[in-house]
Design a protein around this motif. Structure first.
Motif, PDB file in Angstrom:
ATOM      1  N   ILE A  38     -83.503   1.425 -17.923  1.00  0.00           N
ATOM      2  CA  ILE A  38     -84.142   2.092 -19.054  1.00  0.00           C
ATOM      3  C   ILE A  38     -85.283   2.941 -18.526  1.00  0.00           C
ATOM      4  N   GLU A  39     -85.422   4.145 -19.091  1.00  0.00           N
ATOM      5  CA  GLU A  39     -86.541   5.019 -18.757  1.00  0.00           C
ATOM      6  C   GLU A  39     -87.410   5.173 -19.992  1.00  0.00           C
ATOM      7  N   CYS A  40     -88.720   5.101 -19.798  1.00  0.00           N
ATOM      8  CA  CYS A  40     -89.682   5.201 -20.887  1.00  0.00           C
ATOM      9  C   CYS A  40     -90.790   6.165 -20.461  1.00  0.00           C
ATOM     10  N   THR A  41     -91.316   6.926 -21.413  1.00  0.00           N
ATOM     11  CA  THR A  41     -92.324   7.933 -21.079  1.00  0.00           C
ATOM     12  C   THR A  41     -93.738   7.378 -20.977  1.00  0.00           C
ATOM     13  N   ARG A  42     -93.891   6.096 -21.243  1.00  0.00           N
ATOM     14  CA  ARG A  42     -95.224   5.494 -21.110  1.00  0.00           C
ATOM     15  C   ARG A  42     -95.118   4.169 -20.376  1.00  0.00           C
ATOM     16  N   GLN A  43     -96.206   3.763 -19.773  1.00  0.00           N
ATOM     17  CA  GLN A  43     -96.214   2.492 -19.056  1.00  0.00           C
ATOM     18  C   GLN A  43     -96.089   1.350 -20.062  1.00  0.00           C
ATOM     19  N   VAL A  44     -95.262   0.378 -19.720  1.00  0.00           N
ATOM     20  CA  VAL A  44     -95.042  -0.759 -20.604  1.00  0.00           C
ATOM     21  C   VAL A  44     -95.307  -2.055 -19.846  1.00  0.00           C
ATOM     22  N   ASN A  45     -95.601  -3.088 -20.591  1.00  0.00           N
ATOM     23  CA  ASN A  45     -95.935  -4.379 -19.996  1.00  0.00           C
ATOM     24  C   ASN A  45     -94.674  -5.232 -19.859  1.00  0.00           C
ATOM     25  N   ILE A  46     -93.882  -4.929 -18.844  1.00  0.00           N
ATOM     26  CA  ILE A  46     -92.666  -5.681 -18.533  1.00  0.00           C
ATOM     27  C   ILE A  46     -92.946  -6.504 -17.280  1.00  0.00           C
ATOM     28  N   GLN A  47     -92.663  -7.788 -17.355  1.00  0.00           N
ATOM     29  CA  GLN A  47     -92.900  -8.679 -16.215  1.00  0.00           C
ATOM     30  C   GLN A  47     -91.569  -8.994 -15.520  1.00  0.00           C
ATOM     31  N   PRO A  48     -91.500  -8.840 -14.199  1.00  0.00           N
ATOM     32  CA  PRO A  48     -90.275  -9.177 -13.467  1.00  0.00           C
ATOM     33  C   PRO A  48     -89.842 -10.619 -13.708  1.00  0.00           C
ATOM     34  N   ASN A  49     -88.531 -10.816 -13.775  1.00  0.00           N
ATOM     35  CA  ASN A  49     -87.898 -12.126 -13.933  1.00  0.00           C
ATOM     36  C   ASN A  49     -88.096 -12.761 -15.308  1.00  0.00           C
ATOM     37  N   ASN A  50     -88.614 -12.014 -16.285  1.00  0.00           N
ATOM     38  CA  ASN A  50     -88.710 -12.491 -17.659  1.00  0.00           C
ATOM     39  C   ASN A  50     -87.547 -11.936 -18.461  1.00  0.00           C
ATOM     40  N   GLN A  51     -87.139 -12.661 -19.489  1.00  0.00           N
ATOM     41  CA  GLN A  51     -86.040 -12.211 -20.334  1.00  0.00           C
ATOM     42  C   GLN A  51     -86.574 -11.456 -21.546  1.00  0.00           C
ATOM     43  N   TYR A  52     -85.849 -10.375 -21.897  1.00  0.00           N
ATOM     44  CA  TYR A  52     -86.208  -9.526 -23.020  1.00  0.00           C
ATOM     45  C   TYR A  52     -84.954  -9.203 -23.815  1.00  0.00           C
ATOM     46  N   THR A  53     -85.140  -8.955 -25.101  1.00  0.00           N
ATOM     47  CA  THR A  53     -84.051  -8.461 -25.940  1.00  0.00           C
ATOM     48  C   THR A  53     -84.132  -6.943 -25.933  1.00  0.00           C
ATOM     49  N   ILE A  54     -83.046  -6.311 -25.549  1.00  0.00           N
ATOM     50  CA  ILE A  54     -82.971  -4.848 -25.547  1.00  0.00           C
ATOM     51  C   ILE A  54     -82.103  -4.430 -26.732  1.00  0.00           C
ATOM     52  N   GLN A  55     -82.659  -3.588 -27.594  1.00  0.00           N
ATOM     53  CA  GLN A  55     -81.910  -3.066 -28.736  1.00  0.00           C
ATOM     54  C   GLN A  55     -81.350  -1.703 -28.343  1.00  0.00           C
ATOM     55  N   VAL A  56     -80.023  -1.590 -28.359  1.00  0.00           N
ATOM     56  CA  VAL A  56     -79.331  -0.378 -27.916  1.00  0.00           C
ATOM     57  C   VAL A  56     -78.744   0.349 -29.121  1.00  0.00           C
ATOM     58  N   SER A  57     -79.018   1.655 -29.189  1.00  0.00           N
ATOM     59  CA  SER A  57     -78.430   2.538 -30.202  1.00  0.00           C
ATOM     60  C   SER A  57     -77.583   3.570 -29.472  1.00  0.00           C
ATOM     61  N   PRO A  58     -76.258   3.334 -29.388  1.00  0.00           N
ATOM     62  CA  PRO A  58     -75.391   4.273 -28.677  1.00  0.00           C
ATOM     63  C   PRO A  58     -75.423   5.665 -29.295  1.00  0.00           C
ATOM     64  N   GLU A  59     -75.089   6.669 -28.484  1.00  0.00           N
ATOM     65  CA  GLU A  59     -75.032   8.029 -28.984  1.00  0.00           C
ATOM     66  C   GLU A  59     -73.975   8.118 -30.091  1.00  0.00           C
ATOM     67  N   PRO A  60     -74.175   8.984 -31.076  1.00  0.00           N
ATOM     68  CA  PRO A  60     -73.269   9.077 -32.230  1.00  0.00           C
ATOM     69  C   PRO A  60     -71.799   9.310 -31.866  1.00  0.00           C
TER      70      PRO A  60
END
Length: 110
Positions: A38-60
């Protein structure tokens, strides 16, 4: 640099968000059945080896609804004016939509 991956990563134009970290604005750069970036335009607080829920919106054009992925953060790195984050996919509660999306991307790449 050539990447050694077990599964092919497919380029995508999907939108991605992580609840509580960034709700939208992320770009799902690539995905396979085992991982994604994932690419994001701002710095985010993601910690290595932690689990996250990613919400995906596929292209139309994919004609596939939104789905969530449970993923473990592997790395985060700055890239110019943006940040890239690598994840290992642990689980997809709506597995059929996720598999259909990867199949669609494989078809599009062929």
């Amino acid at each position: 640099m050539q990447e050694k991956r077990q599964h092919i990563r497919y380029l995508t134009k999907a939108q991605a968000g992580i609840p509580g970290i960034f709700e939208s604005g992320g770009l799902l750069k690539d995905i396979s059945i085992t991982g994604c970036c994932i690419e994001c335009t701002r710095q985010v607080n993601i910690q290595p080896n932690n689990q996250y829920t990613i919400q995906v919106s596929p292209e139309p054009n994919a004609n596939i609804g939104k789905f969530d992925l449970l993923a473990e953060s592997r790395w985060i790195r700055p890239k110019g004016d943006s940040y890239e984050m690598g994840f290992m996919i642990v689980e997809s509660p709506k597995g059929k939509q996720f598999q259909r999306y990867v199949d669609y991307l494989a078809w599009r790449a062929s």
